[in-house]
Enzyme design. Structure first.
Site, PDB file in Angstrom:
ATOM      1  N   GLY A  22      34.759  25.223  -3.036  1.00  0.00           N
ATOM      2  CA  GLY A  22      34.123  25.439  -4.332  1.00  0.00           C
ATOM      3  C   GLY A  22      32.986  26.445  -4.335  1.00  0.00           C
ATOM      4  O   GLY A  22      32.116  26.399  -5.205  1.00  0.00           O
ATOM      5  N   SER A  23      33.019  27.399  -3.391  1.00  0.00           N
ATOM      6  CA  SER A  23      31.936  28.392  -3.411  1.00  0.00           C
ATOM      7  C   SER A  23      32.042  29.282  -4.658  1.00  0.00           C
ATOM      8  O   SER A  23      31.022  29.714  -5.206  1.00  0.00           O
ATOM      9  CB  SER A  23      31.927  29.225  -2.130  1.00  0.00           C
ATOM     10  OG  SER A  23      33.044  30.072  -2.070  1.00  0.00           O
ATOM     11  N   ARG A  62      56.331  18.021 -11.137  1.00  0.00           N
ATOM     12  CA  ARG A  62      55.329  19.025 -11.510  1.00  0.00           C
ATOM     13  C   ARG A  62      54.966  18.935 -12.994  1.00  0.00           C
ATOM     14  O   ARG A  62      53.807  19.076 -13.386  1.00  0.00           O
ATOM     15  CB  ARG A  62      55.847  20.422 -11.178  1.00  0.00           C
ATOM     16  CG  ARG A  62      54.787  21.494 -11.301  1.00  0.00           C
ATOM     17  CD  ARG A  62      55.391  22.881 -11.208  1.00  0.00           C
ATOM     18  NE  ARG A  62      55.991  23.165  -9.923  1.00  0.00           N
ATOM     19  CZ  ARG A  62      55.314  23.623  -8.874  1.00  0.00           C
ATOM     20  NH1 ARG A  62      54.026  23.863  -8.976  1.00  0.00           N
ATOM     21  NH2 ARG A  62      55.915  23.854  -7.736  1.00  0.00           N
ATOM     22  N   HIS A  81      41.970  35.997  -6.438  1.00  0.00           N
ATOM     23  CA  HIS A  81      42.797  36.106  -5.235  1.00  0.00           C
ATOM     24  C   HIS A  81      42.059  36.958  -4.206  1.00  0.00           C
ATOM     25  O   HIS A  81      41.535  38.021  -4.550  1.00  0.00           O
ATOM     26  CB  HIS A  81      44.144  36.740  -5.583  1.00  0.00           C
ATOM     27  CG  HIS A  81      45.057  36.793  -4.411  1.00  0.00           C
ATOM     28  ND1 HIS A  81      45.691  35.668  -3.912  1.00  0.00           N
ATOM     29  CD2 HIS A  81      45.399  37.813  -3.584  1.00  0.00           C
ATOM     30  CE1 HIS A  81      46.393  35.999  -2.843  1.00  0.00           C
ATOM     31  NE2 HIS A  81      46.232  37.289  -2.631  1.00  0.00           N
ATOM     32  N   ASP A 114      50.458  35.241  -8.267  1.00  0.00           N
ATOM     33  CA  ASP A 114      49.463  36.312  -8.144  1.00  0.00           C
ATOM     34  C   ASP A 114      49.960  37.632  -8.741  1.00  0.00           C
ATOM     35  O   ASP A 114      49.716  38.713  -8.183  1.00  0.00           O
ATOM     36  CB  ASP A 114      49.064  36.512  -6.666  1.00  0.00           C
ATOM     37  CG  ASP A 114      48.502  35.235  -6.059  1.00  0.00           C
ATOM     38  OD1 ASP A 114      47.764  34.525  -6.757  1.00  0.00           O
ATOM     39  OD2 ASP A 114      48.804  34.957  -4.886  1.00  0.00           O
TER      40      ASP A 114
HETATM   41  C1  GAR Z   1      38.785  31.839  -2.257  1.00  0.00           C
HETATM   42  O1  GAR Z   1      38.722  32.807  -1.237  1.00  0.00           O
HETATM   43  C2  GAR Z   1      39.865  32.194  -3.242  1.00  0.00           C
HETATM   44  O2  GAR Z   1      39.995  33.580  -3.471  1.00  0.00           O
HETATM   45  C3  GAR Z   1      41.081  31.646  -2.551  1.00  0.00           C
HETATM   46  O3  GAR Z   1      40.654  30.415  -2.036  1.00  0.00           O
HETATM   47  C4  GAR Z   1      39.272  30.507  -1.702  1.00  0.00           C
HETATM   48  C5  GAR Z   1      38.550  29.333  -2.342  1.00  0.00           C
HETATM   49  O4  GAR Z   1      37.231  29.289  -1.913  1.00  0.00           O
HETATM   50  N1  GAR Z   1      42.169  31.489  -3.460  1.00  0.00           N
HETATM   51  C6  GAR Z   1      43.435  31.712  -3.125  1.00  0.00           C
HETATM   52  O5  GAR Z   1      43.770  32.061  -1.999  1.00  0.00           O
HETATM   53  C7  GAR Z   1      44.435  31.510  -4.234  1.00  0.00           C
HETATM   54  N2  GAR Z   1      45.709  32.040  -3.847  1.00  0.00           N
HETATM   55  P1  GAR Z   1      36.165  28.380  -2.675  1.00  0.00           P
HETATM   56  O6  GAR Z   1      36.784  26.986  -2.791  1.00  0.00           O
HETATM   57  O7  GAR Z   1      34.985  28.382  -1.735  1.00  0.00           O
HETATM   58  O8  GAR Z   1      35.879  29.001  -4.002  1.00  0.00           O
END
Ligand code: GAR
Length: 221
Positions: free
Chosen positions: A15-16, A68, A112, A148
């Site tokens: 969740g950053s 789903r 992404h 994507d």
């Molecule tokens: C992020 O790097 C985001 O771009 C990626 O997951 C991470 C989540 O980080 N998303 C994907 O790869 C989607 N295909 P976070 O939970 O710290 O925000």
């Protein structure tokens, strides 16, 4: 008067990106209200970040649904019950079908960690690192029924250095994610995002000056 857009943030992990959105709202740069944070994973640290900021949370575990469609109907119901206008996917690791997307047409954003359309799917940063690209980055786009593949709103480019590891590249990309996601949402909140087929135009946005990037740098060419 400023319009505040109601958003629902879908997460699965740390969740950053959610945190960067919360911080941008707190420091007055992002005119949004997070109505609900939904995780498909009860252990996601993102839920703690939301709770620490008094944001309502819900866990909707996809494994508890027959299929789903059921899972997505549940998501739609919760988002609608919180008057969510824009759905923000922030590290949400489930694919959403057109059942969900049709409920929020061109109102689902995703981030992404690669320069789309390169390195779609999971671990975009590692895919780019392993491929040996000299630049990578991140992309905020509207979600469509592909993986994507939806119209691109904003991208950030970062260089890849010889001494990078997959992890150091991931960190460099993540830093930019935290800048472009709140910006993309703010463009939307200001009603400046125009979608024309595959192309997204941001009204009155400043463009990069015409220039090129080289990595390694050119020497006298
Ligand atoms: C992020 O790097 C985001 O771009 C990626 O997951 C991470 C989540 O980080 N998303 C994907 O790869 C989607 N295909 P976070 O939970 O710290 O925000």
């Amino acid at each position: 008067m400023k319009r505040i857009v109601n958003i629902g943030v879908l997460v699965s992990g740390s969740g950053s990106n959610l945190q960067s959105i919360i911080d941008s709202i707190h420091n007055g740069k992002l005119d949004a209200r997070i109505r609900i944070v939904i995780s498909n994973n009860a252990e996601a640290y993102a839920l703690k970040r939301a709770e620490a900021n008094n944001i309502p949370t819900a866990v909707i575990d996809h494994r508890q649904f027959n299929d789903r469609d059921d899972f997505e109907m549940n998501l739609i119901e919760i988002l609608n019950s919180h008057q969510v206008e824009l759905v923000v996917l922030a590290g949400f690791m489930r694919i959403l079908s057109s059942l969900f997307l049709d409920a929020f047409p061109m109102r689902v954003m995703n981030i992404h960690p690669a320069l789309l359309p390169s390195f779609q799917g999971i671990h975009g940063q590692t895919q780019a690192y392993d491929y040996g690209v000299k630049f990578s980055g991140c992309t905020v786009h509207f979600a469509d029924a592909g993986i994507d593949t939806g119209p691109i709103i904003i991208q950030a480019v970062v260089p890849v250095f010889d001494n990078d590891t997959a992890d150091s590249l991931q960190q460099r990309i993540l830093k930019e994610e935290h800048r472009i996601y709140p910006q993309a949402i703010q463009f939307f909140a200001e009603g400046r995002v125009v979608i024309e087929g595959r192309k997204v135009r941001v009204i009155n946005s400043r463009s990069m000056e015409e220039s090129s990037l080289h990595n390694p740098l050119l020497e006298d060419f």
